[in-house]
Design a protein around this motif. Sequence first.
Motif: not given
Length: 337
Positions: A18, A21-22, A24
């Motif tokens: 990904c 990531p923030d 997700l």
Amino acid sequence: MRDPVTDFEYPDAWVAACRSPDRLDDVRRGLAVLTASGSVIRRGFTTGTTAAAACKAAVLSLAFDTVREVDVTLPCGITVRLPVDGYRGQASCRKDAGDYTTDVTGGLEFVVMAAPSLSGGVQFVPGEGIGSFARDTPRHRQGTPAISAPALDCIRRSIDEAVEEADLSGTTVILTIPRGAEVAQKTLNPRVGVHGGISVLGTTGFVEPWDDHVTEGVLDRIARAPGAVVLTTGRLGLRYSRLLFPEHEAILVGNKLEEALRAVDGDAVICGLPGLILKFMNRDVLAGTGCATVEELSATPLWEETAHRELAAFRARCPRVRVVIVDRDGRIIGESP
């Protein structure tokens, strides 16, 4: 990590790849989709969700004057918060298409007027810009508003929640879509017998961001699937595919059946409602039938002969692909010979 909308378990490699990531957390909540390449793509909201938000805001503004956001529980069970503009009984909400860039209804404004009901009870009135059926269909009578059952349930539930929160004895709610008739000309509505406006729809409440990135993720899933894969075109098809073929992985591919079949390495099953499947097998399947849609055709005496002919012809072209066609209640109404 699991997608709460489709119940798909994301491979660990996708999560590790990904690039945002923030974001997700949005994927975990169902607000976005993670692809095999690591990109995160935002889901949008359906016309039904947008209508529900505007209706709820209008009712709440009768008690609280100004309303800037509302919570809506979608047909899939997820609760989302949408921005609205509500003031003293009138409210609007613009449709958010997410990252589905070709959604012609994206940005469309839904406008609602609400007034307290002196006699009590709740009345919902579909107004200008909402299409209606030009003739009887297997599921709708001529003249009825083009609002799907899941969307209508979401709208009514949102209104009821607002009535309770505002401590009202009842209300009348009028929904309009000022540019609905104009935008409807860019949709399939004129071809399927819906006139005068757009349809208010939403099986899950979300709009899937079907673009090239999602295709990439779908094709990767197909390539990874062990054994025969089941390809389906919509949410009901996905549900019945899982029930009919529990030993196989069912993958939602929308209208991308051609691309999906090219990615299959071995046997495959196509399972779902008749519309997209028969049009995929033969784009001229309705010619000479007098029917506007495949669903309409499926309710006529022509269905059995037509389905048998098209399924046999497709089996001859693609002998390793089995086709199972179901109706909205999950009954099999056509199957490869």
